[in-house]
Write an enzyme that holds these catalytic residues in place. Sequence first.
Site, PDB file in Angstrom:
ATOM      1  N   ASP A 168       0.686  -1.106  -0.278  1.00 25.51           N
ATOM      2  CA  ASP A 168      -0.196   0.632  -0.193  1.00 25.51           C
ATOM      3  C   ASP A 168       0.799   1.482   0.195  1.00 25.51           C
ATOM      4  O   ASP A 168       1.624   1.577   1.578  1.00 25.51           O
ATOM      5  CB  ASP A 168      -0.342   0.269   1.146  1.00 25.51           C
ATOM      6  CG  ASP A 168      -1.894   0.999   0.873  1.00 25.51           C
ATOM      7  OD1 ASP A 168      -2.224   1.923   0.592  1.00 25.51           O
ATOM      8  OD2 ASP A 168      -3.217   0.733   2.024  1.00 25.51           O
TER       9      ASP A 168
ATOM     10  N   ASP B 137      -2.869   2.556  -6.245  1.00 24.81           N
ATOM     11  CA  ASP B 137      -1.232   2.581  -5.056  1.00 24.81           C
ATOM     12  C   ASP B 137      -2.158   0.781  -3.805  1.00 24.81           C
ATOM     13  O   ASP B 137      -0.793   1.335  -3.353  1.00 24.81           O
ATOM     14  CB  ASP B 137      -1.235   3.930  -4.061  1.00 24.81           C
ATOM     15  CG  ASP B 137      -2.940   3.979  -3.393  1.00 24.81           C
ATOM     16  OD1 ASP B 137      -4.225   3.317  -3.923  1.00 24.81           O
ATOM     17  OD2 ASP B 137      -2.852   4.131  -2.293  1.00 24.81           O
ATOM     18  N   GLU B 138      -2.170  -0.014  -4.544  1.00 27.34           N
ATOM     19  CA  GLU B 138      -2.571  -0.950  -4.169  1.00 27.34           C
ATOM     20  C   GLU B 138      -3.001  -2.499  -4.368  1.00 27.34           C
ATOM     21  O   GLU B 138      -3.292  -2.147  -5.778  1.00 27.34           O
ATOM     22  CB  GLU B 138      -3.330  -1.316  -2.574  1.00 27.34           C
ATOM     23  CG  GLU B 138      -3.894  -1.656  -1.888  1.00 27.34           C
ATOM     24  CD  GLU B 138      -5.318  -1.348  -1.200  1.00 27.34           C
ATOM     25  OE1 GLU B 138      -5.543  -2.232  -0.133  1.00 27.34           O
ATOM     26  OE2 GLU B 138      -5.993  -0.550  -1.704  1.00 27.34           O
TER      27      GLU B 138
END
Length: 493
Positions: A11, A105-106
């Site tokens: 993350d 983003d993860e």
Amino acid sequence: MRPAPTILHLDMDAFYASAEQAAKPSLRGKAVVVGGLGPRGVVATASYEARLLGVHSAMPTAQARRLAPNAAYLVPRFSLYRSVSEQVMELLGRLSPLVEPLSLDEAFVDLEAGGAADDAASARMTGERLRTAIRAVTGLSGSVGLAGSKMLAKIASEQAKPDGLMLIEPGTERELLAPMSVRTLPGVGPATGDHLRRAGMTTVHDLAEAGEAELVRLVGKAHGHGLYRMALGLDDRPVVAERDAKSVSVEDTFDVDLHDRVRVRAEVERLAVRCVERLRSADRSGRTVVLKVRRYDFSTLTRSETLRGPTDDPTVVREAAARLLESVDTTGGVRLLGVGVTGLADFTQEDLFAQAADARELAERAARPDVPAAPVAVDGGGAPGAGAVDEEPEREGAEHPASRRWPAGHDVRHAEHGHGWVQGSGVGRVTVRFEEPGGPVGRVLTFRVDDPELKPADPLPLVRDPVDYSSWPASLPKSRSGPASAGSAESRP
């Protein structure tokens, strides 16, 4: 559950805000808020400096301004975020063929499937090297969680924030989870959490002690069964590389309710074109067009039309959305509009008869005096807010308010002064700070909004000369490195 912590969850830390701080030397170490800036805008991401002031994602921007009046408020630059995300996902793909992106983003990574780790020691080393590689390539930090299941890996990465790594040893799950809030578990939102609290259950330990039968009684069979398993730390979900999208959609929330029917139709057609652009960028087509309308009183209506076959033709989607709009009463005003396409396919159906029918219908509509002609859609209207953030770039030469033509935080280039970014605009002026990623804090100059030497520009890379990771991760451990210490562990640089 796996016997080794070989599921990794990455993350990125305050991704949008961190990218803006890396791109703008003058904002490093300062409160930054990224999101919709209109009266109905919401926060997409806040930097950790802004979070200390009480600002968080999904908060109305107006409330954030009251809490952090001196923060930098910026409109998102999705082209930059996507390019950085592609760099990160490429690094993850080098670790394993099983990478499950959840957002820009993860992502989850199955380290065992790629041979990057098979025990706690090799998993920890891989996680640390991944964090180092991400910083070298993008200039940003990411937090890593390692565990024997997806649920625990995600919990571990959250515990490791910011810029850390946490590994949960298999066998320690219940001990780790026991004191945590019930809200830690996936699917336990405010309503479920409050319901459990009234029943005397505030921690994961309380859930495990209550037993499956009691949880089923409280929240229902399906949810109760899953909640009990999670409370015991049990999660058998595999990392899935392909997460096929079920729909593609775009929507805009407007600062002021739209009352003009012609304007509403123009916005619907503009959204339809943007939706098709996304559809084509994903090499997909779709069969069902969906229109979403949120009215002045917050009531939300959806209408759909199924076409003869899958299409990625902007004219077909635009006209279908316009037809759907005719069945919606917008008299009181519209605060949000959205257009989506479902029933996705990887092919288009070229139906000449259908196209001819559509053409005849268009001609008939144009001949009817009671139906206004569709105006040419321009990229205007309300700023994005709670439902979406406008990702469409401004077109040169179009007429826009300064705040739309020069969004705060976006890139510009001046013929004399070079690359910079918009600090603000209004009253016929635009203020620009001229600086680049990795450089010194730049100076600020103000120009007329119609200055011919000032043009919108593309974002610059966050790292000018990134480390060459083309051979990475050839040096990563491929076999057991010896027993690791028991229990959970955390490390931060």
